[in-house]
Design an enzyme around this catalytic site. Structure first.
Site, PDB file in Angstrom:
ATOM      1  N   ASP A  75      64.611  51.569  78.060  1.00 35.17           N
ATOM      2  CA  ASP A  75      63.355  50.909  77.720  1.00 35.17           C
ATOM      3  C   ASP A  75      63.121  49.765  78.718  1.00 35.17           C
ATOM      4  O   ASP A  75      64.074  49.281  79.338  1.00 35.17           O
ATOM      5  CB  ASP A  75      63.462  50.376  76.285  1.00 35.17           C
ATOM      6  CG  ASP A  75      62.267  49.565  75.876  1.00 35.17           C
ATOM      7  OD1 ASP A  75      61.136  50.022  76.121  1.00 35.17           O
ATOM      8  OD2 ASP A  75      62.456  48.461  75.312  1.00 35.17           O
TER       9      ASP A  75
ATOM     10  N   ASP B 290      60.822  46.529  78.304  1.00 34.72           N
ATOM     11  CA  ASP B 290      60.741  45.144  77.820  1.00 34.72           C
ATOM     12  C   ASP B 290      61.811  44.877  76.762  1.00 34.72           C
ATOM     13  O   ASP B 290      61.883  45.553  75.745  1.00 34.72           O
ATOM     14  CB  ASP B 290      59.338  44.885  77.281  1.00 34.72           C
ATOM     15  CG  ASP B 290      58.295  45.191  78.346  1.00 34.72           C
ATOM     16  OD1 ASP B 290      58.379  44.605  79.436  1.00 34.72           O
ATOM     17  OD2 ASP B 290      57.435  46.061  78.099  1.00 34.72           O
TER      18      ASP B 290
ATOM     19  N   CYS C 197      48.390  59.672  71.128  1.00 32.51           N
ATOM     20  CA  CYS C 197      48.978  60.550  72.141  1.00 32.51           C
ATOM     21  C   CYS C 197      50.326  61.058  71.630  1.00 32.51           C
ATOM     22  O   CYS C 197      50.812  60.606  70.588  1.00 32.51           O
ATOM     23  CB  CYS C 197      49.187  59.776  73.439  1.00 32.51           C
ATOM     24  SG  CYS C 197      50.425  58.470  73.279  1.00 32.51           S
TER      25      CYS C 197
ATOM     26  N   LYS D 236      56.338  56.096  72.358  1.00 34.00           N
ATOM     27  CA  LYS D 236      57.475  56.008  71.448  1.00 34.00           C
ATOM     28  C   LYS D 236      56.998  55.396  70.123  1.00 34.00           C
ATOM     29  O   LYS D 236      56.194  54.487  70.169  1.00 34.00           O
ATOM     30  CB  LYS D 236      58.582  55.133  72.064  1.00 34.00           C
ATOM     31  CG  LYS D 236      59.237  55.749  73.305  1.00 34.00           C
ATOM     32  CD  LYS D 236      60.264  54.811  73.919  1.00 34.00           C
ATOM     33  CE  LYS D 236      59.609  53.641  74.627  1.00 34.00           C
ATOM     34  NZ  LYS D 236      60.583  52.725  75.297  1.00 34.00           N
TER      35      LYS D 236
END
Ligand SMILES: [Mg+2]
Ligand SMILES: [Zn+2]
Length: 178
Positions: free
Chosen positions: A11, A13, A104, A108
């Site tokens: 990931d 951030d 979409c 995630k």
């Protein structure tokens, strides 16, 4: 067909770049000035990626980045912040730029970008890992059929995951044990 490869998905951030914590929740910097004041590369991030690659894993950046679509950061400033990861030798980068209400299949906790990466790079997801800092990362790992590694932060101590690490320095050792 060549043998499928193992991968570590990172990931962005809160894992590769320092998250800014506001009201107990992590978020990315929303300007270059904010990045310079409050964010930066996470300790051990580059080394962790180099080590997992040296151990034979592919290394990918996998991130939700809806802030351009939400209009809270310009494309140019977003790109400047993203470019701070350029020294980190990811094999590939997979970013969802959609808004949450776009529904979409790649934001995630949905597994779309993990599945896209697996298809493109011939990855064995069952023997791969996603290193994240939020419940959406853990859920995305589960939805894609890979193992979740949660990097400790004050805002994620209640979240269950397959593995937990206190810092990126521990990452490769933890993967070897699993
Ligand atoms: Mg994060
Ligand atoms: Zn998306």
């Amino acid at each position: 067909m060549s043998e499928r490869k193992r991968a570590v998905f990172f990931d962005r951030d809160g894992v590769i770049l320092m998250a800014i914590v506001m009201d107990g929740r992590p978020r990315p910097a929303r300007s270059i000035a904010e990045y310079k004041a409050l964010s930066g590369i996470m300790p051990g991030a580059k080394e962790a990626v180099e080590k997992v690659k040296a151990a034979g894993f592919l290394a990918f950046l996998i991130s939700n980045q809806p802030d351009i679509a939400y209009g809270v950061i310009s494309k140019a400033e977003w790109q400047w912040i993203q470019d701070q990861t350029k020294d980190i030798p990811f094999d590939d980068i997979f970013i969802c730029f959609h808004r949450r209400d776009d529904n979409c299949d790649c934001m995630k906790p949905k597994p779309g970008k993990l599945l896209e990466a697996a298809e493109k790079w011939n990855v064995d997801l069952a023997r791969s890992f996603l290193v994240g800092d939020t419940k959406d990362d853990v859920a995305a790992a589960k939805n894609a059929g890979c193992k979740s590694v949660l990097l400790d932060a004050p805002y994620n101590r209640e979240i269950e995951s397959d593995m937990k690490i206190q810092s990126l320095i521990e990452l490769l050792g933890t993967l070897r044990e699993f």
